[in-house]
Structure formats: C-alpha cells, structure tokens
Design a protein around this motif. Structure first.
Motif, PDB file in Angstrom:
ATOM      1  N   ALA A  10       6.361  -1.244   5.975  1.00 51.28           N
ATOM      2  CA  ALA A  10       6.287  -2.028   4.421  1.00 51.28           C
ATOM      3  C   ALA A  10       4.913  -1.285   3.392  1.00 51.28           C
ATOM      4  O   ALA A  10       4.931  -2.031   2.401  1.00 51.28           O
ATOM      5  N   GLY A  11       4.639  -0.130   3.947  1.00 53.24           N
ATOM      6  CA  GLY A  11       3.356   0.594   2.752  1.00 53.24           C
ATOM      7  C   GLY A  11       2.320  -0.666   3.177  1.00 53.24           C
ATOM      8  O   GLY A  11       1.344  -0.314   1.966  1.00 53.24           O
ATOM      9  N   VAL A  12       2.380  -1.475   4.361  1.00 52.43           N
ATOM     10  CA  VAL A  12       0.866  -1.706   4.519  1.00 52.43           C
ATOM     11  C   VAL A  12      -0.227  -1.237   4.769  1.00 52.43           C
ATOM     12  O   VAL A  12      -0.414  -1.194   6.023  1.00 52.43           O
ATOM     13  N   LEU A  13      -0.527  -0.591   4.040  1.00 54.32           N
ATOM     14  CA  LEU A  13      -2.066   0.578   4.327  1.00 54.32           C
ATOM     15  C   LEU A  13      -3.029   0.138   4.314  1.00 54.32           C
ATOM     16  O   LEU A  13      -4.033   0.655   5.881  1.00 54.32           O
ATOM     17  N   ARG A  14      -3.923  -0.825   3.507  1.00 54.46           N
ATOM     18  CA  ARG A  14      -5.438  -1.426   3.715  1.00 54.46           C
ATOM     19  C   ARG A  14      -4.825  -1.753   3.186  1.00 54.46           C
ATOM     20  O   ARG A  14      -4.674  -2.644   2.408  1.00 54.46           O
ATOM     21  N   PHE A  15      -6.392  -3.528   2.684  1.00 49.65           N
ATOM     22  CA  PHE A  15      -6.637  -5.185   2.684  1.00 49.65           C
ATOM     23  C   PHE A  15      -7.916  -4.654   1.596  1.00 49.65           C
ATOM     24  O   PHE A  15      -8.582  -4.146   1.837  1.00 49.65           O
ATOM     25  N   LEU A  16      -7.142  -6.055   0.919  1.00 53.70           N
ATOM     26  CA  LEU A  16      -8.259  -5.528   0.070  1.00 53.70           C
ATOM     27  C   LEU A  16      -9.265  -6.485  -0.060  1.00 53.70           C
ATOM     28  O   LEU A  16      -8.306  -8.216  -0.104  1.00 53.70           O
ATOM     29  N   PRO A  17     -10.298  -7.645  -1.150  1.00 55.87           N
ATOM     30  CA  PRO A  17     -10.533  -8.292  -0.743  1.00 55.87           C
ATOM     31  C   PRO A  17     -10.321  -9.806  -1.218  1.00 55.87           C
ATOM     32  O   PRO A  17      -9.602  -9.057  -2.723  1.00 55.87           O
ATOM     33  N   LEU A  18     -10.171 -10.920  -1.438  1.00 56.69           N
ATOM     34  CA  LEU A  18      -9.475 -11.984  -2.009  1.00 56.69           C
ATOM     35  C   LEU A  18     -10.409 -11.995  -3.295  1.00 56.69           C
ATOM     36  O   LEU A  18     -11.736 -12.233  -3.543  1.00 56.69           O
ATOM     37  N   SER A  19      -9.600 -12.491  -4.563  1.00 57.85           N
ATOM     38  CA  SER A  19     -10.711 -13.135  -5.618  1.00 57.85           C
ATOM     39  C   SER A  19      -9.631 -13.446  -6.184  1.00 57.85           C
ATOM     40  O   SER A  19      -9.408 -13.781  -7.923  1.00 57.85           O
ATOM     41  N   ILE A  20      -9.463 -14.480  -6.035  1.00 58.60           N
ATOM     42  CA  ILE A  20      -9.147 -16.471  -6.668  1.00 58.60           C
ATOM     43  C   ILE A  20      -9.354 -16.585  -7.845  1.00 58.60           C
ATOM     44  O   ILE A  20      -9.101 -16.864  -8.216  1.00 58.60           O
ATOM     45  N   THR A 207       8.756 -10.693   1.281  1.00 56.02           N
ATOM     46  CA  THR A 207       8.410  -9.392   0.759  1.00 56.02           C
ATOM     47  C   THR A 207       7.104  -9.354   0.340  1.00 56.02           C
ATOM     48  O   THR A 207       5.772  -9.228   0.377  1.00 56.02           O
ATOM     49  N   ALA A 208       6.994 -10.291  -0.891  1.00 55.12           N
ATOM     50  CA  ALA A 208       6.368 -10.876  -2.224  1.00 55.12           C
ATOM     51  C   ALA A 208       5.253 -11.157  -1.507  1.00 55.12           C
ATOM     52  O   ALA A 208       4.240 -11.166  -2.103  1.00 55.12           O
ATOM     53  N   PHE A 209       5.471 -12.037  -1.073  1.00 57.57           N
ATOM     54  CA  PHE A 209       4.319 -12.958  -0.244  1.00 57.57           C
ATOM     55  C   PHE A 209       4.135 -12.246   0.526  1.00 57.57           C
ATOM     56  O   PHE A 209       1.931 -11.521   0.844  1.00 57.57           O
ATOM     57  N   VAL A 210       4.505 -11.778   1.687  1.00 54.50           N
ATOM     58  CA  VAL A 210       3.414 -10.515   2.709  1.00 54.50           C
ATOM     59  C   VAL A 210       2.679  -8.829   1.235  1.00 54.50           C
ATOM     60  O   VAL A 210       1.636  -8.849   1.508  1.00 54.50           O
ATOM     61  N   THR A 211       2.945  -8.870   0.248  1.00 55.06           N
ATOM     62  CA  THR A 211       2.339  -7.502  -0.333  1.00 55.06           C
ATOM     63  C   THR A 211       1.355  -8.728  -0.668  1.00 55.06           C
ATOM     64  O   THR A 211       0.193  -8.582  -1.165  1.00 55.06           O
ATOM     65  N   TYR A 212       1.318  -9.748  -0.887  1.00 51.89           N
ATOM     66  CA  TYR A 212       0.889 -10.734  -1.733  1.00 51.89           C
ATOM     67  C   TYR A 212      -0.532 -10.474  -0.525  1.00 51.89           C
ATOM     68  O   TYR A 212      -1.946 -10.356  -0.713  1.00 51.89           O
ATOM     69  N   MET A 213      -0.406 -11.488   0.735  1.00 57.55           N
ATOM     70  CA  MET A 213      -0.823 -11.426   1.999  1.00 57.55           C
ATOM     71  C   MET A 213      -1.725 -10.244   1.817  1.00 57.55           C
ATOM     72  O   MET A 213      -2.977 -10.506   2.206  1.00 57.55           O
ATOM     73  N   ASN A 214      -0.989  -9.060   1.439  1.00 58.85           N
ATOM     74  CA  ASN A 214      -2.170  -7.897   1.871  1.00 58.85           C
ATOM     75  C   ASN A 214      -3.582  -7.286   0.848  1.00 58.85           C
ATOM     76  O   ASN A 214      -4.109  -6.808   1.335  1.00 58.85           O
ATOM     77  N   PHE A 257      -1.377 -16.751  -9.472  1.00 62.94           N
ATOM     78  CA  PHE A 257       0.261 -16.937  -8.703  1.00 62.94           C
ATOM     79  C   PHE A 257       0.728 -15.219  -9.895  1.00 62.94           C
ATOM     80  O   PHE A 257       1.525 -15.589  -8.999  1.00 62.94           O
ATOM     81  N   GLN A 258       0.432 -15.195 -10.296  1.00 61.00           N
ATOM     82  CA  GLN A 258       1.490 -13.920 -11.415  1.00 61.00           C
ATOM     83  C   GLN A 258       0.940 -12.561 -10.061  1.00 61.00           C
ATOM     84  O   GLN A 258       1.838 -12.028  -9.897  1.00 61.00           O
ATOM     85  N   SER A 259       0.139 -12.502  -9.714  1.00 60.01           N
ATOM     86  CA  SER A 259      -0.294 -11.448  -8.557  1.00 60.01           C
ATOM     87  C   SER A 259       0.583 -11.780  -7.392  1.00 60.01           C
ATOM     88  O   SER A 259       1.112 -10.501  -6.638  1.00 60.01           O
ATOM     89  N   LEU A 260       1.202 -13.082  -7.210  1.00 62.93           N
ATOM     90  CA  LEU A 260       2.539 -13.343  -6.104  1.00 62.93           C
ATOM     91  C   LEU A 260       3.866 -12.729  -6.648  1.00 62.93           C
ATOM     92  O   LEU A 260       4.519 -12.795  -6.337  1.00 62.93           O
ATOM     93  N   VAL A 261       3.915 -13.783  -7.926  1.00 62.63           N
ATOM     94  CA  VAL A 261       5.699 -13.766  -8.531  1.00 62.63           C
ATOM     95  C   VAL A 261       5.495 -12.038  -8.850  1.00 62.63           C
ATOM     96  O   VAL A 261       7.006 -11.943  -9.095  1.00 62.63           O
ATOM     97  N   GLY A 262       5.081 -11.504  -9.440  1.00 58.81           N
ATOM     98  CA  GLY A 262       5.128  -9.932 -10.330  1.00 58.81           C
ATOM     99  C   GLY A 262       6.202 -10.405 -11.012  1.00 58.81           C
ATOM    100  O   GLY A 262       5.744 -11.531 -11.822  1.00 58.81           O
ATOM    101  N   THR A 263       6.821  -9.439 -11.695  1.00 55.25           N
ATOM    102  CA  THR A 263       7.170  -8.787 -13.184  1.00 55.25           C
ATOM    103  C   THR A 263       9.340  -9.414 -12.495  1.00 55.25           C
ATOM    104  O   THR A 263       9.608  -9.017 -13.661  1.00 55.25           O
TER     105      THR A 263
END
Length: 292
Positions: A10-20, A207-214, A257-263
């Motif tokens: 899935a290309g989920v190679l690393r985790f980034l910090p949460l920035s709500i 897939t979109a949700f997993v990308t957001y989780m990553n 929200f936009q980070s999850l829903v994308g374009t």
C-alpha cells in the motif's frame, strides 16, 4: 494478508505525527473570470440545490477543496456582526458549523446535527433532509461529512457485531503481527485495524481512511490487555475508542477533514454496509471465527 506485506504493497512506509490542531491553509487566490465561468458551468452540470444528481466527478468540477478552504478562512468565530453573516460559535466544531449554513440554519438550532460521534442519531444525509442545501457546493460538502460519519459508524457497528464470533478480532491481531519484525513496524491498535480493513477487500473509502491513519497514527496500546493476544473484548473496546477519537478530530478541523476526503470525490458514494465487514472478518484472517 500479512501486515508487513500489506504495508509495503500500500506504500505505507512511515508514520507522521497527528496534527488535529494544525493551522488552517492559507486563503486561496481570487479565481479569474475564466475559472469563475468554469465553476458556474460545473455547478450547472452537477445539479442545483433543489435536485442534485450526485457524482464523484463533481467534487473536482466544483473545486470543493478550494470552496471548503475559502469558506473556513472567511468564516467569523464569535457573535455575528449582522444577520446573514457566516459565523461559528466559539466552541462549535467545524463540521457542525458548516452543516448549519449548508441547511440555511444561520442561527444556532435547538438540536444541531452532530456527525462527530459514531453513535449519533442526528447526523443526516442531505438526501434525507427536507430543507435543501443552499448551493451544490454546500450539498456535496454536507454529503461528504455524512459519508465520513457513516463510514466510521459502519466500521464501529461491524466491530460490535463481530464480537459475537469468538476469535475473529484475535485472528486479525495475530495476522497483523505474524512474522519477525512486524510488531515493531506499527502500534498494535492501528496494525489490527489495518489488517481488518485489508481483509474487507479495500474499498476506495477504506484506502482513503488507511492513508489518513498513516498520516495520523494512534500511538497508544490496547487498554486493559492482560494476555497476548488480547481478548476480543479488549480489542473491540480499544478499536472503537480510537475510531471515535479520529472521527472527532476529522470533524473538528477543516484541514483534518480535507486530509481525509482528498480531491477525487471518493466519499461521494454509498458507504459499504456493516454486514460486508462482518462477513469478511469472520471468514478470513487466522481462520474462520466461530459464533459464540
């Protein structure tokens, strides 16, 4: 699917910090006359407030991400200086404020829509609301909010249903952590949720949700775990708590929200029903689960 293999695929190679609480994006540039005309044509093609025929393509055609960003950056927080001014209450979350204006409820309603809790009974699709949104952009924005809410609610509901099958959640945990080094690749809660979503076949929303989780990994562990693997009940409780936390964060700030829903309009679609997840989770993983 093996967790580490799925991560690589899935290309989920690393985790980034949460920035709500990250700052909102800068206000977009003023559209040119040509772009305004294009937006007008898109609005015509994508329906009117009185009868929108939804299409995922309309998310891009209406330039929904620019609309949402501009709406947020020009919205006043506090008491309105005059009637009709777009404003959010000081403690009102982003999605709730947006929905008030989407449905023409400028003044705070007695029972506002709440789409920030998976068990909420007040989050409605614009398809089912008698008061039509005031523009196609508001309609699509309101539907995306509803779809995200419905998706996380569906997963939460499916998790509850699957607890009736002994070992189903433990199987997912075991599959996620099978193989050397897998346990150090991610925290156990996200790893188990990743595994469950991989078993469901990965819809576009998955897939979109997993990308957001990553991008926004959960850094905790299973609460109350005294065995390895944790019990189905412990896994369920922790997964649902994390889903609720994520939904709250997504609905609180526009940038989340936009980070999850994308374009690409992924969320302008029917949400997979809970039963589809239950079926996948009770027949795959470390072996078919047994009904209690």
């Amino acid at each position: 699917m093996h967790f580490s293999s799925w991560i690589a695929a899935a290309g989920v190679l690393r985790f980034l910090p949460l920035s709500i609480a990250s700052p909102l994006p800068a206000a977009p540039k003023t559209p040119s006359t040509t772009s305004k005309q294009s937006a007008s044509n898109a609005s015509d093609a994508c329906g009117s407030p009185s009868g929108v025929s939804m299409s995922p393509d309309c998310w891009a055609s209406l330039d929904m991400n620019e609309f949402l960003t501009n709406w947020t950056t020009t919205t006043i927080i506090g008491n309105p200086p005059m009637i009709g001014t777009i404003y959010c209450k000081p403690k009102e979350i982003w999605a709730q404020c947006f929905l008030r204006f989407a449905f023409g409820q400028q003044r705070q309603p007695a029972a506002p829509m709440d789409c920030s809790t998976p068990t909420s009974k007040s989050c409605k699709s614009p398809v089912d609301v008698t008061v039509n949104p005031t523009s196609p952009e508001y309609y699509y924005g309101a539907y995306a909010i509803y779809a995200v809410f419905s998706y996380i609610s569906a997963i939460s509901s499916a998790l509850l249903s699957v607890t009736a099958y002994a070992g189903a959640l433990q199987n997912a945990y075991t599959s996620a952590y099978a193989g050397a080094g897998a346990a150090s690749a991610a925290n156990p809660v996200d790893a188990t949720l990743f595994e469950l979503l991989s078993q469901s076949g990965f819809s576009a929303m998955d897939t979109a949700f997993v990308t957001y989780m990553n991008k926004n990994p959960y850094t905790g562990d299973f609460v109350g775990a005294s065995t390895d693997p944790p019990s189905d009940a412990v896994i369920y409780t922790s997964l649902v708590a994390v889903l609720q936390q994520r939904l709250k964060g997504i609905m609180t700030v526009d940038s989340a929200f936009q980070s999850l829903v994308g374009t690409k309009g992924v969320w302008i679609a029917q949400v997979p029903p809970p039963a589809s997840y239950v079926k996948a989770w009770t027949t795959q993983g470390g072996g078919a689960a047994t009904a209690r």
